[in-house]
Write a protein that holds these residues in place. Structure first.
Motif, PDB file in Angstrom:
ATOM      1  N   SER A 225       0.833  -1.209   0.000  1.00  0.00           N
ATOM      2  CA  SER A 225       0.000   0.000   0.000  1.00  0.00           C
ATOM      3  C   SER A 225       0.866   1.257   0.000  1.00  0.00           C
ATOM      4  O   SER A 225       0.514   2.263  -0.615  1.00  0.00           O
ATOM      5  CB  SER A 225      -0.953  -0.003   1.196  1.00  0.00           C
ATOM      6  N   GLN A 226       2.022   1.199   0.640  1.00  0.00           N
ATOM      7  CA  GLN A 226       2.933   2.347   0.618  1.00  0.00           C
ATOM      8  C   GLN A 226       3.465   2.564  -0.798  1.00  0.00           C
ATOM      9  O   GLN A 226       3.568   3.707  -1.259  1.00  0.00           O
ATOM     10  CB  GLN A 226       4.083   2.114   1.598  1.00  0.00           C
ATOM     11  N   ALA A 227       3.773   1.499  -1.489  1.00  0.00           N
ATOM     12  CA  ALA A 227       4.245   1.619  -2.873  1.00  0.00           C
ATOM     13  C   ALA A 227       3.156   2.207  -3.751  1.00  0.00           C
ATOM     14  O   ALA A 227       3.431   3.064  -4.608  1.00  0.00           O
ATOM     15  CB  ALA A 227       4.681   0.246  -3.394  1.00  0.00           C
ATOM     16  N   VAL A 228       1.923   1.779  -3.552  1.00  0.00           N
ATOM     17  CA  VAL A 228       0.801   2.313  -4.337  1.00  0.00           C
ATOM     18  C   VAL A 228       0.640   3.802  -4.067  1.00  0.00           C
ATOM     19  O   VAL A 228       0.454   4.602  -5.004  1.00  0.00           O
ATOM     20  CB  VAL A 228      -0.504   1.536  -4.031  1.00  0.00           C
ATOM     21  N   ARG A 229       0.726   4.223  -2.828  1.00  0.00           N
ATOM     22  CA  ARG A 229       0.602   5.650  -2.494  1.00  0.00           C
ATOM     23  C   ARG A 229       1.750   6.449  -3.106  1.00  0.00           C
ATOM     24  O   ARG A 229       1.570   7.557  -3.604  1.00  0.00           O
ATOM     25  CB  ARG A 229       0.583   5.832  -0.970  1.00  0.00           C
ATOM     26  N   THR A 230       2.958   5.883  -3.088  1.00  0.00           N
ATOM     27  CA  THR A 230       4.110   6.571  -3.674  1.00  0.00           C
ATOM     28  C   THR A 230       3.921   6.734  -5.174  1.00  0.00           C
ATOM     29  O   THR A 230       4.163   7.827  -5.733  1.00  0.00           O
ATOM     30  CB  THR A 230       5.404   5.783  -3.384  1.00  0.00           C
ATOM     31  N   VAL A 231       3.519   5.682  -5.865  1.00  0.00           N
ATOM     32  CA  VAL A 231       3.286   5.751  -7.311  1.00  0.00           C
ATOM     33  C   VAL A 231       2.182   6.745  -7.614  1.00  0.00           C
ATOM     34  O   VAL A 231       2.281   7.543  -8.559  1.00  0.00           O
ATOM     35  CB  VAL A 231       2.951   4.346  -7.873  1.00  0.00           C
ATOM     36  N   ASP A 232       1.117   6.740  -6.796  1.00  0.00           N
ATOM     37  CA  ASP A 232       0.010   7.672  -7.001  1.00  0.00           C
ATOM     38  C   ASP A 232       0.469   9.113  -6.797  1.00  0.00           C
ATOM     39  O   ASP A 232       0.098  10.015  -7.559  1.00  0.00           O
ATOM     40  CB  ASP A 232      -1.135   7.336  -6.032  1.00  0.00           C
ATOM     41  N   ALA A 233       1.328   9.352  -5.799  1.00  0.00           N
ATOM     42  CA  ALA A 233       1.850  10.702  -5.557  1.00  0.00           C
ATOM     43  C   ALA A 233       2.728  11.149  -6.717  1.00  0.00           C
ATOM     44  O   ALA A 233       2.664  12.313  -7.153  1.00  0.00           O
ATOM     45  CB  ALA A 233       2.630  10.735  -4.245  1.00  0.00           C
ATOM     46  N   LEU A 234       3.547  10.246  -7.272  1.00  0.00           N
ATOM     47  CA  LEU A 234       4.384  10.582  -8.424  1.00  0.00           C
ATOM     48  C   LEU A 234       3.522  10.909  -9.647  1.00  0.00           C
ATOM     49  O   LEU A 234       3.813  11.852 -10.396  1.00  0.00           O
ATOM     50  CB  LEU A 234       5.334   9.431  -8.749  1.00  0.00           C
ATOM     51  N   ARG A 235       2.458  10.113  -9.833  1.00  0.00           N
ATOM     52  CA  ARG A 235       1.563  10.356 -10.965  1.00  0.00           C
ATOM     53  C   ARG A 235       0.898  11.732 -10.837  1.00  0.00           C
ATOM     54  O   ARG A 235       0.848  12.507 -11.799  1.00  0.00           O
ATOM     55  CB  ARG A 235       0.479   9.260 -11.026  1.00  0.00           C
ATOM     56  N   GLU A 236       0.418  12.065  -9.606  1.00  0.00           N
ATOM     57  CA  GLU A 236      -0.214  13.374  -9.398  1.00  0.00           C
ATOM     58  C   GLU A 236       0.803  14.496  -9.616  1.00  0.00           C
ATOM     59  O   GLU A 236       0.467  15.550 -10.172  1.00  0.00           O
ATOM     60  CB  GLU A 236      -0.790  13.466  -7.978  1.00  0.00           C
ATOM     61  N   LYS A 237       2.046  14.302  -9.205  1.00  0.00           N
ATOM     62  CA  LYS A 237       3.073  15.320  -9.375  1.00  0.00           C
ATOM     63  C   LYS A 237       3.363  15.541 -10.856  1.00  0.00           C
ATOM     64  O   LYS A 237       3.519  16.692 -11.304  1.00  0.00           O
ATOM     65  CB  LYS A 237       4.347  14.874  -8.633  1.00  0.00           C
ATOM     66  N   GLN A 238       3.412  14.462 -11.613  1.00  0.00           N
ATOM     67  CA  GLN A 238       3.664  14.590 -13.041  1.00  0.00           C
ATOM     68  C   GLN A 238       2.489  15.258 -13.750  1.00  0.00           C
ATOM     69  O   GLN A 238       2.679  16.058 -14.671  1.00  0.00           O
ATOM     70  CB  GLN A 238       3.951  13.217 -13.672  1.00  0.00           C
ATOM     71  N   GLU A 239       1.269  14.946 -13.329  1.00  0.00           N
ATOM     72  CA  GLU A 239       0.079  15.563 -13.950  1.00  0.00           C
ATOM     73  C   GLU A 239       0.036  17.046 -13.643  1.00  0.00           C
ATOM     74  O   GLU A 239      -0.344  17.854 -14.493  1.00  0.00           O
ATOM     75  CB  GLU A 239      -1.194  14.874 -13.440  1.00  0.00           C
ATOM     76  N   SER A 240       0.409  17.429 -12.414  1.00  0.00           N
ATOM     77  CA  SER A 240       0.378  18.853 -12.078  1.00  0.00           C
ATOM     78  C   SER A 240       1.524  19.613 -12.759  1.00  0.00           C
ATOM     79  O   SER A 240       1.398  20.802 -13.049  1.00  0.00           O
ATOM     80  CB  SER A 240       0.436  19.045 -10.570  1.00  0.00           C
ATOM     81  N   ALA A 241       2.626  18.943 -13.041  1.00  0.00           N
ATOM     82  CA  ALA A 241       3.739  19.594 -13.718  1.00  0.00           C
ATOM     83  C   ALA A 241       3.440  19.763 -15.199  1.00  0.00           C
ATOM     84  O   ALA A 241       3.946  20.657 -15.851  1.00  0.00           O
ATOM     85  CB  ALA A 241       5.020  18.786 -13.537  1.00  0.00           C
ATOM     86  N   ALA A 242       2.612  18.905 -15.729  1.00  0.00           N
ATOM     87  CA  ALA A 242       2.351  18.960 -17.162  1.00  0.00           C
ATOM     88  C   ALA A 242       1.299  19.924 -17.538  1.00  0.00           C
ATOM     89  O   ALA A 242       0.685  20.684 -17.040  1.00  0.00           O
ATOM     90  CB  ALA A 242       1.939  17.585 -17.654  1.00  0.00           C
TER      91      ALA A 242
END
Length: 171
Positions: free
Chosen positions: A154-171
């Motif tokens: 679950s920690q890995a899923v949250r980390t991947v989700d946070a990275l995805r949100e960061k990339q979406e906000s940067a784009a």
């Protein structure tokens, strides 16, 4: 003479086949009270008024010498074939209502018991309660293990989700 030998053989067999043996003195109890006591422990034990001399001989033949000093006065023995804790509790409860019954001692699992140790045996929780607590402990440890195994995932899923949100906000 033959009757005494048969009685000794029967008592010896009861000593050998019982899971526990609890020695009591019943001086002053009525027949009705003894009948009530027998009924209260009948599920787990047989309660018998015994002759001290014959009981000493039978106990010694069965390898139990701890009763030699305590077999004085009117004696009765609870030969336990079921749960020793339940019988000890029943004797304790009966003694509270009828203080003339005295628990002198016992023999359990190859060891002699004093009256105080029989009291401690009576204070134990029943077999069913102890098994339920053990099952609860196993269940809790299994849930803990499942949580520990799922935590990194679950920690890995949250980390991947946070990275995805960061990339979406940067784009």
């Amino acid at each position: 003479m033959a009757n005494k030998e048969a009685a000794v053989a029967e008592l010896e067999d009861l000593f050998k086949t019982s899971t526990a043996v609890l020695l009591t003195e019943y001086r002053g109890l009525t027949v009705a009270q003894l009948k009530e006591l027998r009924k209260s422990i009948s599920e787990h034990a047989t309660y018998a008024v015994v002759k001290n001399t014959l009981t000493k001989i039978a106990a010694n033949k069965a390898g139990i010498s701890s009763f030699d000093e305590e077999l004085v006065g009117p004696s009765a023995i609870a030969f336990v074939h079921g749960d020793p804790v339940a019988v000890a509790k029943a004797l304790r409860d009966f003694t509270k209502a009828n203080p003339l019954l005295v628990v002198k001692g016992g023999y359990f699992d190859g060891n002699p018991l004093t009256a105080a140790e029989v009291g401690k045996l009576a204070d134990l929780e029943s077999r069913e309660v102890l098994l339920a607590k053990l099952a609860g402990a196993f269940k809790a440890s299994l849930f803990g293990a499942a949580y520990l195994f799922n935590a990194p995932l679950s920690q890995a899923v949250r980390t991947v989700d946070a990275l995805r949100e960061k990339q979406e906000s940067a784009a």
